[in-house]
Design an enzyme around this catalytic site. Structure first.
Site, PDB file in Angstrom:
ATOM      1  N   LYS A  58       0.840  -1.194   0.000  1.00 23.20           N
ATOM      2  CA  LYS A  58       0.000   0.000   0.000  1.00 23.20           C
ATOM      3  C   LYS A  58       0.878   1.248   0.000  1.00 23.20           C
ATOM      4  CE  LYS A  58      -0.358   0.109   5.055  1.00 23.20           C
ATOM      5  NZ  LYS A  58      -1.258   0.088   6.220  1.00 23.20           N
ATOM      6  N   TYR A 286      16.103  30.238   7.926  1.00 24.40           N
ATOM      7  CA  TYR A 286      15.049  31.084   8.472  1.00 24.40           C
ATOM      8  C   TYR A 286      15.167  31.234   9.988  1.00 24.40           C
ATOM      9  CZ  TYR A 286      12.495  30.588   4.057  1.00 24.40           C
ATOM     10  OH  TYR A 286      12.121  30.623   2.749  1.00 24.40           O
TER      11      TYR A 286
END
Length: 784
Positions: A58, A286
């Protein structure tokens, strides 16, 4: 998720494998998936499991690529595939994977028609879901195969114990009505990383109670399944008939604090795309959350949280650069991050590993999970689709075999030969070559002859090793005069007991899809092309129409059906003289006449129609006659061999039956003396023909090289002559693939295709030395 030290990495993979792993092919970042690690992990799981193994693929194989992982796992012992949705299941079917697949999450009113047509098993966790499945089954006329799911404590997907009797009773009624078949009962464990938790014992008792209730309702399921990866490795009491392995398949140790020798399969890496010198106290990225403590070097890596890196891991994560772990400096951004390499200078373009198997000291996916406060599942499945996947093939192929006995694990091969057509003798000669060269340490060989009257005559169940001539095979398969339809029944036990059938049959009956359909009907793997490709390629008219429509040049022709006996003046003018008159659906050299005068047409038609009512009149194409062999490898790769040139001598004007099979003056030149660009173009065309006609296993594409440069397809052979001196084996021998190895590859490909998982090659211990001549640029290409 806790991790343990890697037990092994690329053990035994060799220098060429490492070179392959180290090649970025121009990508700024990529995820390299080591399919040998998947194969290894599958074998570990199979060794621990008491029942069959379901490979859970999956979420696109936990981010590794569902189709590649499925093929690998099936080739190495898994028998089932598990997915979440019917969409995922149909993706596997579209890729040609035919192994059993269970899909377990859907809406009750979903349209299941495509899934039913594709033979996908469906989970029913409630009466509403079961009713929806049954409604689609009734409307489509296709009974659904279902697995009823009971909740044994997870409180998630599955029927509650209170609703379970209602679900099983409804399933029993629907089964009696012929709308469904209950194949399995299943549930899900609460503690996947601690299978020895006391809750597991409670769940086992609850599950067995549910099973007893289902049986009291009249159900007789074939499969019970409860175990996940961790339970497969550490809780044998949970195994029942089937285990479902997800995380362990991808190499992450699933049981907290324990190591089972699994190998992580994915390596995520990028390149340094920029570097800069910094001083003490410089803020990075940042917010300047990271401030350098010393002068040094920063490098920019094009991997960020949009690629799957955890933003939460900023400040703690590390990457492998220039042979050492280095801290990720500052916040991880959407598309990039910065790594502090200290006083070590790092060049642009140099490799940076975010995570890998850990064998060189690089971080692992399990470590990234700890840094990000999550699980390895999330790390692996989070690697974005925009990151290219590249696959390292498995180094060996272990086929799930029908064993001859408890002590004999050889592959049982049935060599089918003969047939009621004009190439009977050629088939016998091909079979003699094949049975003489099949390695008896690996194969148990049984010949089955089909006489010219259509009688099926099984030979000895195990033909001894030796050099066989066609007359020797006739001696061990004596005809008894049994009617054709009765003899098929007598031969059927030998066929269905085979691991693989090798149909050494040429022309109608053998190459036209007839035998292939029979093998499909009894679910026996076989070498070579399937029903559709065989039927198309047998019909020269259909082949030309399909190839012509796809832009491939073919020899010009006119078709004369049963009631037609002449060509119009316009057709005669368009074709010119000489022309060839041949049956549309017979062997390549059977019933063929060369006409230099239109007055010969009636006689040529009579010769051709002795073999087929559908006749082609083909324009003669002056030029060189070139054959190109195409071989499909067990991992799905296609390879085109070096072009072979046919030179017909002895006064013959074309390559007829006598020139092909009887005239020793006919000469093959391999490789043909061609301009390299022309040779590469021929190989590309042969690969295009293979894929256009949906071929599999092997074909030989026969070209005319008009004016020495322009390729024109003459015909396509889906099982060409297979004596040691035939064109197809000679082409591969010239490419470095000896006859014995060629047989190994063909059989391994058939077994991989049957398992739904083309991957890896059992073959012999030594690596293949065949040059990879793909697409004219020497790159291997996966099919579709």
């Amino acid at each position: 998720m806790h991790s343990c030290d890697p037990c092994s990495g690329f053990a035994g993979t060799g220098v060429s494998r490492r070179q392959l792993a180290d090649s970025h092919d121009g990508e700024l970042a990529e995820a390299v998936v080591d399919l040998e690690a998947i194969a290894h992990n599958t074998r570990v799981l199979v060794a621990h499991a008491r029942g069959a193994v379901m490979a859970v693929v999956k979420a696109d194989g936990f981010g590794h690529g569902a189709v590649h992982v499925a093929r690998t796992a099936l080739a190495h012992g898994a028998g089932w595939l598990g997915v979440t949705s019917t969409v995922e299941a149909l993706t596997l079917r579209t890729a040609g994977i035919t192994a059993p697949v269970l899909a377990w999450m859907h809406l009750p009113d979903e349209d299941f028609t495509e899934a039913l047509l594709a033979g996908v098993d469906l989970s029913a966790p409630s009466p509403a879901h079961l009713a929806g499945i049954a409604a689609c089954a009734e409307e489509s006329g296709i009974p659904a195969v279902v697995h009823l799911k009971v909740d044994t404590g997870l409180r998630r997907n599955g029927s509650s114990p209170a609703d379970w009797p209602r679900l099983t009773e409804a399933a029993s009624r629907l089964e009696r009505a012929g709308l469904i078949r209950v194949r399995g009962l299943w549930s899900h464990l609460v503690h996947p990383d601690a299978p020895d938790h006391p809750t597991t014992a409670l769940q086992i008792r609850a599950f067995e109670t549910a099973v007893a209730q289902a049986r009291d309702s009249g159900l007789s399921p074939d499969l019970l399944h409860l175990a996940n990866s961790g339970a497969t490795l550490a809780a044998p009491d949970t195994h029942y008939d089937l285990v479902r392995a997800g995380l362990a398949l991808y190499g992450v140790e699933p049981v907290r604090g324990r190591c089972f020798g699994l190998r992580p399969a994915m390596t995520l890496r990028g390149r340094v795309i920029m570097n800069r010198k910094v001083d003490t106290g410089d803020g990075v990225s940042y917010g300047h959350d990271y401030v350098t403590e010393h002068p040094g070097t920063l490098v920019l890596v094009p991997l960020g949280y949009a690629d799957g890196l955890s933003r939460v891991a900023s400040g703690t994560a590390q990457m492998w650069v220039a042979g050492a772990r280095r801290p990720v400096a500052g916040r991880i951004a959407m598309d990039q991050c910065v790594v502090d390499t200290g006083d070590m200078a790092v060049s642009m373009g140099e490799e940076v590993v975010a995570f890998g198997p850990g064998t060189r000291g690089e971080p692992t996916a399990a470590e990234w999970a700890e840094w990000g406060g999550t699980t390895a599942h999330e790390v692996l499945t989070g690697i974005a689709a925009r990151i290219p996947r590249r696959y390292l093939p498995a180094d060996e192929h272990v086929s799930p075999l029908r064993r001859l006995s408890e002590t004999d694990a050889r592959i049982r091969v049935v060599v089918l030969f003969g047939g009621p057509d004009g190439e009977y003798e050629v088939s016998c000669a091909s079979a003699a070559g094949i049975v003489s060269h099949l390695d008896r340490t690996r194969y148990a060989v049984q010949p089955i002859r089909v006489t010219t009257d259509g009688e099926w005559v099984p030979g000895p169940a195990e033909l001894p090793e030796g050099n066989y001539l066609p007359r020797d095979l006739l001696h061990v398969t004596p005809a008894g005069g049994t009617r054709a339809w009765d003899s098929v029944g007598l031969a059927m036990p030998a066929l269905v007991a085979a691991d693989v059938v090798l149909p050494a049959l040429h022309g109608p009956f053998g190459e036209d899809g007839t035998v292939q359909a029979l093998m499909n009907a009894v679910n026996v793997p076989y070498v070579g092309n399937g029903v559709t490709a065989s039927a198309i390629c047998m019909d020269k008219d259909t082949t030309k129409r399909i190839l012509g429509a796809s832009g491939v040049a073919v020899t010009p022709w006119a078709l004369l059906r049963r009631s037609e006996s002449s060509l119009s003046a316009e057709q005669q003018q368009e074709l010119g003289l000489p022309v060839f008159v041949k049956p549309a659906r017979a062997g390549s050299s059977i019933g063929v006449s060369r006409l230099t005068d239109w007055g010969q047409l009636e006689e040529a038609l009579a010769v051709a129609r002795a073999w087929d009512s559908k006749v082609l009149v083909e324009k003669a194409v002056p030029g060189r006659e070139i054959d190109v062999a195409v071989l499909e490898h067990p991992d799905g790769r296609l390879e085109a061999g070096p072009p072979l040139e046919i030179e017909v001598n002895g006064g013959r004007t074309y390559f007829d039956y006598q020139a092909k099979y009887e005239d020793r003056a006919t000469r093959f030149t391999i490789p043909a003396h061609l301009d390299p660009d022309v040779a590469a173009h021929l190989q590309r065309l042969a690969l295009q023909v293979f894929e256009t006609l949906d071929c599999s296993g092997l074909v030989r594409v026969d070209f005319f090289l008009r004016d020495g440069t322009e390729p024109v397809v003459n015909e396509v052979n889906t099982f060409p002559g297979f004596t040691t001196v035939s064109q197809y084996p000679q082409i591969w021998a010239a490419a470095g693939v000896p006859y014995e190895r060629l047989l190994d590859l063909l059989i391994d490909t058939a077994l991989a295709r049957d398992a739904g998982t083309p991957l890896g090659c059992a073959g012999r211990a030594e690596p293949s030395t065949a040059p990879r001549q793909m697409d004219g640029d020497s790159k291997d290409r996966p099919r579709r």
